[in-house]
Design a protein around this motif. Sequence first.
Motif, PDB file in Angstrom:
ATOM      1  N   UNK A 135      36.569  32.131  24.766  1.00 37.10           N
ATOM      2  CA  UNK A 135      37.585  32.135  23.723  1.00 37.10           C
ATOM      3  C   UNK A 135      38.534  33.315  23.885  1.00 37.10           C
ATOM      4  N   UNK A 136      37.969  34.494  24.170  1.00 36.55           N
ATOM      5  CA  UNK A 136      38.809  35.685  24.292  1.00 36.55           C
ATOM      6  C   UNK A 136      39.697  35.586  25.534  1.00 36.55           C
ATOM      7  N   UNK A 137      39.121  35.146  26.624  1.00 37.01           N
ATOM      8  CA  UNK A 137      39.912  35.043  27.864  1.00 37.01           C
ATOM      9  C   UNK A 137      41.085  34.108  27.650  1.00 37.01           C
ATOM     10  N   UNK A 138      40.767  33.019  26.998  1.00 37.48           N
ATOM     11  CA  UNK A 138      41.800  32.016  26.764  1.00 37.48           C
ATOM     12  C   UNK A 138      42.988  32.589  26.009  1.00 37.48           C
ATOM     13  N   UNK A 139      42.669  33.429  25.006  1.00 36.97           N
ATOM     14  CA  UNK A 139      43.776  33.935  24.193  1.00 36.97           C
ATOM     15  C   UNK A 139      44.457  35.148  24.811  1.00 36.97           C
ATOM     16  N   UNK A 140      43.763  35.908  25.640  1.00 36.58           N
ATOM     17  CA  UNK A 140      44.328  37.159  26.141  1.00 36.58           C
ATOM     18  C   UNK A 140      45.033  37.041  27.480  1.00 36.58           C
ATOM     19  N   UNK A 141      44.584  36.129  28.319  1.00 35.46           N
ATOM     20  CA  UNK A 141      45.083  36.168  29.697  1.00 35.46           C
ATOM     21  C   UNK A 141      46.501  35.627  29.790  1.00 35.46           C
ATOM     22  N   UNK A 142      47.204  36.123  30.808  1.00 36.59           N
ATOM     23  CA  UNK A 142      48.573  35.666  31.016  1.00 36.59           C
ATOM     24  C   UNK A 142      48.793  35.140  32.424  1.00 36.59           C
ATOM     25  N   UNK A 144      42.219  43.527  31.268  1.00 37.44           N
ATOM     26  CA  UNK A 144      41.807  42.991  29.963  1.00 37.44           C
ATOM     27  C   UNK A 144      40.299  42.893  29.828  1.00 37.44           C
ATOM     28  N   UNK A 145      39.550  43.105  30.951  1.00 38.15           N
ATOM     29  CA  UNK A 145      38.089  42.948  30.898  1.00 38.15           C
ATOM     30  C   UNK A 145      37.469  43.841  29.841  1.00 38.15           C
ATOM     31  N   UNK A 146      37.849  45.108  29.855  1.00 40.22           N
ATOM     32  CA  UNK A 146      37.224  46.067  28.951  1.00 40.22           C
ATOM     33  C   UNK A 146      37.221  45.550  27.509  1.00 40.22           C
ATOM     34  N   UNK A 147      38.409  45.171  27.044  1.00 38.42           N
ATOM     35  CA  UNK A 147      38.544  44.721  25.675  1.00 38.42           C
ATOM     36  C   UNK A 147      37.719  43.475  25.405  1.00 38.42           C
ATOM     37  N   UNK A 148      37.735  42.564  26.341  1.00 36.79           N
ATOM     38  CA  UNK A 148      37.024  41.298  26.149  1.00 36.79           C
ATOM     39  C   UNK A 148      35.530  41.538  25.996  1.00 36.79           C
ATOM     40  N   UNK A 149      34.953  42.334  26.881  1.00 34.72           N
ATOM     41  CA  UNK A 149      33.508  42.517  26.828  1.00 34.72           C
ATOM     42  C   UNK A 149      33.100  43.363  25.638  1.00 34.72           C
ATOM     43  N   UNK A 150      33.974  44.262  25.248  1.00 35.57           N
ATOM     44  CA  UNK A 150      33.661  45.046  24.047  1.00 35.57           C
ATOM     45  C   UNK A 150      33.546  44.146  22.837  1.00 35.57           C
ATOM     46  N   UNK A 152      44.911  27.421  37.165  1.00 35.83           N
ATOM     47  CA  UNK A 152      46.001  27.456  38.151  1.00 35.83           C
ATOM     48  C   UNK A 152      46.929  28.609  37.781  1.00 35.83           C
ATOM     49  N   UNK A 153      47.327  29.367  38.776  1.00 32.93           N
ATOM     50  CA  UNK A 153      48.164  30.541  38.536  1.00 32.93           C
ATOM     51  C   UNK A 153      49.529  30.126  37.994  1.00 32.93           C
ATOM     52  N   UNK A 154      50.037  30.970  37.101  1.00 37.19           N
ATOM     53  CA  UNK A 154      51.384  30.743  36.585  1.00 37.19           C
ATOM     54  C   UNK A 154      52.388  31.068  37.683  1.00 37.19           C
ATOM     55  N   UNK A 155      53.584  30.468  37.595  1.00 39.50           N
ATOM     56  CA  UNK A 155      54.565  30.739  38.653  1.00 39.50           C
ATOM     57  C   UNK A 155      54.900  32.228  38.704  1.00 39.50           C
ATOM     58  N   UNK A 156      54.967  32.751  39.928  1.00 40.31           N
ATOM     59  CA  UNK A 156      55.281  34.162  40.103  1.00 40.31           C
ATOM     60  C   UNK A 156      54.043  35.046  40.166  1.00 40.31           C
ATOM     61  N   UNK A 157      52.881  34.507  39.819  1.00 36.47           N
ATOM     62  CA  UNK A 157      51.659  35.320  39.848  1.00 36.47           C
ATOM     63  C   UNK A 157      50.938  35.105  41.175  1.00 36.47           C
ATOM     64  N   UNK A 158      50.484  36.224  41.775  1.00 43.61           N
ATOM     65  CA  UNK A 158      49.665  36.123  42.970  1.00 43.61           C
ATOM     66  C   UNK A 158      48.220  36.434  42.597  1.00 43.61           C
ATOM     67  N   UNK A 159      47.330  36.224  43.527  1.00 41.72           N
ATOM     68  CA  UNK A 159      45.916  36.470  43.270  1.00 41.72           C
ATOM     69  C   UNK A 159      45.675  37.949  42.965  1.00 41.72           C
ATOM     70  N   UNK A 160      46.339  38.807  43.708  1.00 44.17           N
ATOM     71  CA  UNK A 160      46.144  40.249  43.494  1.00 44.17           C
ATOM     72  C   UNK A 160      46.605  40.635  42.105  1.00 44.17           C
ATOM     73  N   UNK A 161      47.795  40.134  41.740  1.00 46.35           N
ATOM     74  CA  UNK A 161      48.332  40.471  40.426  1.00 46.35           C
ATOM     75  C   UNK A 161      47.394  39.959  39.333  1.00 46.35           C
ATOM     76  N   UNK A 162      46.912  38.747  39.542  1.00 50.65           N
ATOM     77  CA  UNK A 162      46.024  38.160  38.543  1.00 50.65           C
ATOM     78  C   UNK A 162      44.758  38.994  38.407  1.00 50.65           C
ATOM     79  N   UNK A 163      44.195  39.418  39.530  1.00 51.97           N
ATOM     80  CA  UNK A 163      42.982  40.217  39.475  1.00 51.97           C
ATOM     81  C   UNK A 163      43.206  41.549  38.780  1.00 51.97           C
ATOM     82  N   UNK A 164      44.328  42.142  39.050  1.00 52.70           N
ATOM     83  CA  UNK A 164      44.640  43.404  38.370  1.00 52.70           C
ATOM     84  C   UNK A 164      44.712  43.171  36.862  1.00 52.70           C
TER      85      UNK A 164
END
Lengths: 918, 109
Positions: free
Chosen positions: A175-182, A339-345, A322-334
């Motif tokens: 649920x959190x990933x869904x709402x936070x990720x871009x 956002x990981x910290x906030x999600x797991x907290x 599927x990645x949004x246009x303009x996003x690369x794998x590296x950018x996505x991982x960064x």
Amino acid sequence: MPDWSREIRDRLAALKLDPGREASVVEEIAQHLDDRYEELTARGVSPEEARRSALDELDRPALAAVLAGSLPRREPTRLPPSEDGTGWLSGIGKDFRYGARRLRLDPLFSLVVVLSLALGIGANTAIFQLLDAVRLRSLPVAHPNQLYNVRIPPGSSRSGNFSGRWPQLTSAQWDRIRSEQKAFSKLAAWSSDRINLAAGGEAHFAEGLYVSGTFFDTVGVAPLRGRVLGPGDDAPGCPSPAAVLSERFWERELGGREIATGETITVEGKRFEIAGVTPARFFGVDVGRAFDVAIPLCAEDLIADSPRTQKRRNWWLAAVGRLAPGWTLEKANAHLAAISGGIFESTLPETYDATRAKDYLSLRLQARPLASGFSDLREQYASPLWLLLGISALVLLIACANIANLMIARASARQREIAVRLALGASRRRLIRQLLAESLVLAAAGAACGALLARTLSRLLVTFLSTQDSPWFVEMPLDLRLLGFTAAVAALTCVLFGLLPAVQASRTEPIEAIKTGGRGVAGAGAKLSVRRALVVCQVAFSLVLLVGSLLFVRSLRNLLTLDAGFRHDRILSIRADYTRARVPPEQRTAFLRKLLERVRAVPGVTAAASAVIVPLGGDFWNDFVRIEGTEVQRKEANFNRVSPGYFGTMETAFIAGRDFDDRDAQGSELVAIVTETFARTLLPGQNPVGRVVQVDEEAGSGRVGRYRIVGLVRDTKYGELREDFAPIVFLPMAQDEQSRHGIAIVVRSDLPLATLRASLTAAITGVSPDISVTFRPFRNIVRDGLLRERLMASLSTFFGLLAAILAMVGLYGVVSFMVVRRRNEIGVRIALGASRRDILVLVLREAGTLVAVGLAIGVVLAIVAAQLGRSLLFGLQPSDPATIGAAALGLAAVAAAASAFPAQRAARLDPVTALREE
Amino acid sequence: MDRQLKKGSTELLVLSLVERRARHGYEIGKLIETRSGGALRFNVASLYPLLYRLEARGLIEGRWVEKPSQRRRRYYRLTVEGRKMLRLQQSTWAAFVDAMRRITEAEHA
């Protein structure tokens, strides 16, 4: 004597006869005219007069006219296609037909070659196809290389309850990933589970796929019928639950009929409206598995007793996007790392202690490419499959060696024929072309049979690897790449070994070949060396394969016969799922006891007990423990809850203390029984009975549980047979506080399952008709757990035997050839007084040398190769001398038999016949 | 001799001539000429087509034979089929001749 040929030929030109025939007719008639001329001149007629008279005979009536009716224009000829310089293509067609005809005349040879090819090609293709399906192939969706999996990298420390095949995320995290990720324009979650489609009684299981509303859109699947699930279906509370069927399921269960509007399907007792059907190509994103019914994630709330959606400790989902246009794998991982910290907290489970909390908060999210989908088969079977591919490649080599041998032998035999044809004027080029055609016909036949064999073999492999628990669905269309490759190898062998000797033969003086019948011709010595080398290689490879197969078979036997700590024959495991019976918690103990009593009362049942986890069943429950009052560090131990009588049913012996009994109930002191390894690890050298073990409980309220140890039992296996014995703690069923929706009952009986099934089902459903029952004989559980080992053992044995047979055929051929070659010498020896035994020894010694060299090389190769399969062996070293010795001995014995036949024939040679053949 | 008669009987002639032993074309033609006292004469254009036809039907078999100090010649011999055909034709011919004789003698007498 005048020359009549030209006159005759002129007159016959109009008939356009076959040149050979024309020559014959001309010669015959010319002689007739000669005789006539002689007769006339003998009677005194002048030469001129005689000549004209003779020629007259040709014209009255016209020769061409009268002959036209009695001579066919073109006679069908049994000779090879003539040198008439017609177009290339028609020439090739004739060559192929001729080649095919020649091969039909030599059926044994052709059969052996085609069979060898088919086996080599078929086996390789089948296994490579499997490997490809498991490892290499992309998902059958749109743009699979744009799919990514968002997960926590393996190796991270996670604890809790893991269910489904890919338990990567919890609902809270999703649920959190869904709402936070871009980073992802489309993101979905899914889980797989077995679902029960029956209303009660014996379970009717199907493969269920839980999906979020965005799943089908993200993956990119259009419906075959109706619609797929959408965001509206995955709403909180699941107001109008819908399901989507797979085409295979639809065909199988509904007969592919039209689905009425509003028609429903029952899943775990709830009704779902059938929304549509997905096309057959789409099986989900889990390679090798196929789903039957897809339901929304929210269905978990409807179906489950304690829905995983509400539990922060339940890991059950996997995310794809599927990645949004303009996003690369590296950018996505960064971005994900950020956002990981906030999600797991925000999703930290409340019951975690400090250590676990620390581990949880240090988790990070990560994306990885998912073009070839999820595959647990990959990890489990990648290594055995590569090994098998290696094995089948060896078999192909042996088969090629066999073919080479056979072709060389054949070429020798045909030297005479080739020489004669050359002498009669055939062009070398044409001859070589015809031989090439023959080789290609063989290669083509072999490849075709190989393709068929590959299909059958593939299907057999998939069937073999499917178990009751994890049926395996792999689509394996014929892999043209590998087929092409192996066919090319085969063709190369055929051509090389079919052509070279022939080219060589065509270079010798024809008269030489005709005289010696192809035996003593120059180059035969070199040919024999090649054949000898081939046989040596065959023997060596066969030994490698036989050693391999023996190692795997012994491994398997070791596993099957090892002491698992309990008897696993004549035991039946029953899974009783009573979710729908809705037993209230306070009545649960009594309910389970009643169930057990009923089962024990069934005639034929020797003993029965219940347990939460069935050994070797694949389920896991572990926690950290330590002994109160010791300084020993806490260790992880496996857990199980069992009823009294469990150890008796499983025939696990007690070393000290007692079994659980009625004293151990709700409210009385918490007790436990432990295993030898537990005692050894946590309380070395002391008797654990009477001590208290502290458990860092997760399942309860997070407190530390205290259990008094009342019994000590022998070690038993827990998860799989291969593992070492681990510390196990058994807790009594009666003191269970957790709500469960099912229980396992182990039943020992001497009667076969078929007899017991009905009575056991009746006994259980007699307690409550809403209990669903699944039967699994323990034997099957063990067998399924050893699937990999069984696969290696059976296939390597099959290939090993095959290789040995091929090698023996090759050996037989070469020894026969050697005997034929030395016929004169043998004849002389016999004539000079050599006994049969002497000749036998002579031949066997030659054969023996070949085999000995082959075995020696083979032993070295085997030791090296066995290292590759080290991880798959159990209880043996790869260089186990007994195994190698046994394989070598076996092969030597068979080789002796194979050489015995030609040796016998040599010994029985009639010296006169042998010597006469100069 | 009448052409029609000749045609019908020539097969029988050739077959019977090669019954005992194989003969070559010229020999066959010469034998017919001498034994018929010149009444029947075969030349190239009439003999060889016949031989080839009989060969094509499988009644006689022709083979090139090379005898020492001779050119090679094509010898024809009777096949199994040919032998059967010969018997058949001989009996047919005999019956025919017999019938002819009885009728003509009857008329004559």
